[in-house]
Design a protein around this motif. Structure first.
Motif, PDB file in Angstrom:
ATOM      1  N   ASP A   1      37.902  27.718  38.742  1.00  0.00           N
ATOM      2  CA  ASP A   1      38.188  28.955  39.473  1.00  0.00           C
ATOM      3  C   ASP A   1      39.665  29.102  39.781  1.00  0.00           C
ATOM      4  O   ASP A   1      40.319  28.154  40.203  1.00  0.00           O
ATOM      5  CB  ASP A   1      37.377  28.993  40.774  1.00  0.00           C
TER       6      ASP A   1
ATOM      7  N   ARG B   1      33.859  36.983  37.900  1.00  0.00           N
ATOM      8  CA  ARG B   1      34.264  35.583  38.059  1.00  0.00           C
ATOM      9  C   ARG B   1      33.058  34.645  37.933  1.00  0.00           C
ATOM     10  O   ARG B   1      33.160  33.561  37.374  1.00  0.00           O
ATOM     11  CB  ARG B   1      34.977  35.388  39.401  1.00  0.00           C
TER      12      ARG B   1
ATOM     13  N   CYS C   1      32.788  36.959  44.043  1.00  0.00           N
ATOM     14  CA  CYS C   1      34.140  36.552  44.441  1.00  0.00           C
ATOM     15  C   CYS C   1      34.821  37.543  45.378  1.00  0.00           C
ATOM     16  O   CYS C   1      35.704  37.161  46.143  1.00  0.00           O
ATOM     17  CB  CYS C   1      35.003  36.348  43.195  1.00  0.00           C
TER      18      CYS C   1
ATOM     19  N   CYS D   1      29.529  40.397  39.411  1.00  0.00           N
ATOM     20  CA  CYS D   1      30.810  39.691  39.595  1.00  0.00           C
ATOM     21  C   CYS D   1      31.301  39.060  38.286  1.00  0.00           C
ATOM     22  O   CYS D   1      30.608  38.249  37.683  1.00  0.00           O
ATOM     23  CB  CYS D   1      30.644  38.613  40.666  1.00  0.00           C
TER      24      CYS D   1
ATOM     25  N   LEU E   1      29.755  29.522  40.972  1.00  0.00           N
ATOM     26  CA  LEU E   1      30.281  30.230  42.136  1.00  0.00           C
ATOM     27  C   LEU E   1      29.083  30.863  42.836  1.00  0.00           C
ATOM     28  O   LEU E   1      28.521  31.845  42.351  1.00  0.00           O
ATOM     29  CB  LEU E   1      31.285  31.311  41.696  1.00  0.00           C
TER      30      LEU E   1
ATOM     31  N   PRO F   1      41.071  31.635  42.189  1.00  0.00           N
ATOM     32  CA  PRO F   1      40.715  32.728  43.101  1.00  0.00           C
ATOM     33  C   PRO F   1      41.836  33.723  43.346  1.00  0.00           C
ATOM     34  O   PRO F   1      41.582  34.857  43.763  1.00  0.00           O
ATOM     35  CB  PRO F   1      40.316  32.008  44.394  1.00  0.00           C
TER      36      PRO F   1
END
Length: 601
Positions: free
Chosen positions: A201, A376, A391, A374, A387, A203
């Motif tokens: 990740d 991500r 996100c 999402c 995840l 972010p």
């Protein structure tokens, strides 16, 4: 061993503590073990081999495909007081001989070698005569033959295990799915290596994917409204598009430079150097640019064409925001991208297994583009990462896309493809559906088809969106010969027969600028004078030493100076990123700048 890894981290590199799992990787190598390291860009991979090379006796040998960047990498290490060098084809004979003698005598801490030079008998003989601390194989995904950055010279690197069985080896990369990891282990003979997989990740990167709609206008809006004055990279598939885009951006007032393998080596080096050392530069490039780029303050990466795989997309977008500040990855793609890539893959010289694998990778990339949840989560899941919650920092999370029941429209589209004998591309099929009166429609008597004009209520762009999504989902195939004729696939039968329904995403306008998380400088208005003075001091020192400004200090280090206002050596050493050598070289200049501002208060 001379110093402990923690002592080296604090006094050479100027950081207080390791980030997990750096300490475990370093311990593994220091103890003589092998390691496979998968760590996202900006996660601190280089420390994982640089510190063990300094802690162990002998020279650390780094195998890197990045000849164009070796000089900057070595310069950065020398600024830290590390004895580093490199061997590659850019050096004259005298320099090569001096470097080889320094390796033999054990005078270098680290040496960077290109893989094509490493496999030469002369180099292998040199290494056998020299004290070796470790081998670090950087950008290890280059060994994967089905990967996006394959280098044939990497296949020879298993010789290191055979010739130097007691020397620890570490293979490192930011991008490797499960299959690529298995191939790295197999080809480099790392079966007993300890594996370190950090989370994938990033972010701070905001992922945004938009459908092409006058892409130059979209790009211009993005640059002018969000990225004015920022550093970025723009990727295109073809060399011509790179040059045309760079020229057009320059006409619009941007400092845009082209980069691709067709340019002369001197021009590529000049443009790359400007990108690394100057502010406000935008590089327009093919995928030939960017691997190993250490520039921390790249604020955006734009793809003007669809990448061939999620690995390529992740690798290229990962060049943004290495400093941890908010950055944006914008991808513009359209129907023509999908058709072109499908044709390229179907028409490639690879065997059926290769073609099937490439299609799977493209399908995964298309899935990421068309997903309505999402982005991500989907991106990380591809690499086996998880995840749990959306996100909140991708376009789908910020502004959830609309979907609609497109079953009837899709049946029209599939019927039109079928009734026109599956011989035409999307443009002609759309003309049939909308009842256009064109020469080509009359030439093939398409105005006599039962599907002629049945889709007149939808616009050309709406139909293009439908066809793009049908091809992306594999409900329509693309003939790789000729003009990309659309063909029905087995998967479309249930919808064509009315046995199944289908939801498609409704293409909408891009995110409003107000919805977008922009880069925040985190410097108060009253501190801007000091901030700019510190940056100017850094720039002058960088020019004096012939290195990019971030080699002197990263922005994060300057921000900490603004916050802490260190006025002596002891206080400056407490700032992250300042070790003994940098204090000695640069401390006085920065303390003087801070003193001046303190006295003005």
């Amino acid at each position: 061993m001379s110093d402990t890894p923690l002592h080296i981290l604090q006094h050479t590199f100027g950081y207080d503590n390791f980030r997990a799992p750096q300490d475990r990787i370093i311990d593994c190598l220091c103890e003589g073990g092998d390691a496979l390291v998968i760590m996202p860009t900006g996660g601190g991979k280089s420390l994982c081999y640089q510190i063990p090379a300094l802690a162990r006796d002998g020279v650390g040998v780094v195998i890197s495909p990045l000849i164009a960047l070796m000089q900057d990498q070595v310069s950065a290490l020398r600024e830290l007081g590390v004895n580093a060098g490199f061997l590659n084809s850019t050096q004259d004979w005298e320099t090569v001989r001096e470097t080889e003698n320094a390796i033999r005598r054990g005078e270098l801490d680290l040496v960077y070698i290109a893989p094509e030079r490493l496999k030469q008998d002369r180099t292998l003989e040199l290494l056998q005569q020299s004290p070796i601390a470790l081998f670090a194989i950087d950008e290890a995904h280059c060994v994967a033959q089905w990967g996006h950055d394959f280098r044939s010279d990497y296949l020879k690197l298993n010789i290191l295990h055979e010739m130097f069985p007691t020397v620890p080896r570490v293979a490192l990369t930011a991008t490797a799915d499960e299959r690529t990891r298995a191939e790295i282990i197999e080809r480099l003979n790392l079966h007993t290596a300890e594996q370190f997989l950090s989370g994938f990740d990033r972010p701070n990167i905001q992922y945004r994917i938009q459908q092409k709609n006058k892409p130059r206008n979209q790009l211009l809006h993005f640059l002018r409204n969000e990225q004015q004055g920022n550093v970025g990279v723009i990727y295109c598939l073809s060399r011509k598009k790179v040059e045309d885009t760079a020229e057009w951006l320059a006409q619009q007032g941007f400092n845009a430079l082209p980069y691709h393998a067709g340019l002369s080596a001197s021009l590529r080096e000049k443009n790359q150097t400007r990108f690394l050392r100057e502010d406000n530069i935008i590089i327009v490039a093919t995928i030939a640019f960017g691997m190993g780029i250490d520039k921390p303050d790249v604020r955006f990466v734009v793809h003007l064409d669809l990448p061939k795989s999620i690995e390529a997309y992740y690798q290229e977008t990962g060049r943004a925001g290495r400093d941890g500040d908010a950055s944006t990855a914008l991808l513009l793609y359209g129907l023509e991208d999908i058709v072109k890539l499908r044709q390229m893959m179907e028409g490639s010289d690879g065997n059926e297994q290769f073609k099937r694998h490439e299609q799977q990778r493209l399908n995964a990339m298309l899935g990421l583009c068309e997903i309505t949840t999402c982005r991500r989560q989907v991106l990380l899941r591809y690499f086996g990462d998880d995840l749990p919650e959306p996100c909140g920092n991708c376009d789908n999370c910020i502004d959830a896309p609309d979907t609609w029941n497109a079953s009837e429209a899709v049946q029209m589209a599939l019927s039109a493809v079928y009734r026109s004998d599956q011989r035409f591309g999307a443009g002609q099929i759309i003309d049939i559906l909308r009842g256009a009166d064109t020469e080509k429609i009359r030439q093939f008597s398409h105005n006599q088809l039962s599907t002629y004009g049945i889709g007149s209520k939808l616009s050309v762009n709406e139909w293009r969106s439908i066809f793009r999504q049908l091809i992306a989902r594999g409900l329509l195939g693309v003939d790789h010969e000729g003009y990309g004729a659309l063909k029905l696939t087995e998967a479309c039968r249930p919808i064509l027969r009315g046995e199944d329904t289908i939801q498609l995403r409704r293409d909408t306008a891009p995110l409003k600028t107000a919805s977008i998380r922009k880069k925040v400088l985190d410097v108060a208005e009253e501190d801007m004078g000091l901030w700019n003075a510190l940056r100017q001091c850094r720039k002058e020192l960088a020019e004096e030493h012939g290195v990019p400004p971030y080699v002197i200090f990263h922005d994060a280090t300057l921000k900490e100076m603004v916050e802490k206002r260190p006025l002596n050596d002891h206080e400056l050493l407490c700032v992250s990123g300042i070790g003994d050598r940098k204090l000695e070289q640069f401390g006085e200049a920065f303390i003087e700048v801070i003193h001046e501002f303190e006295y003005q208060q």
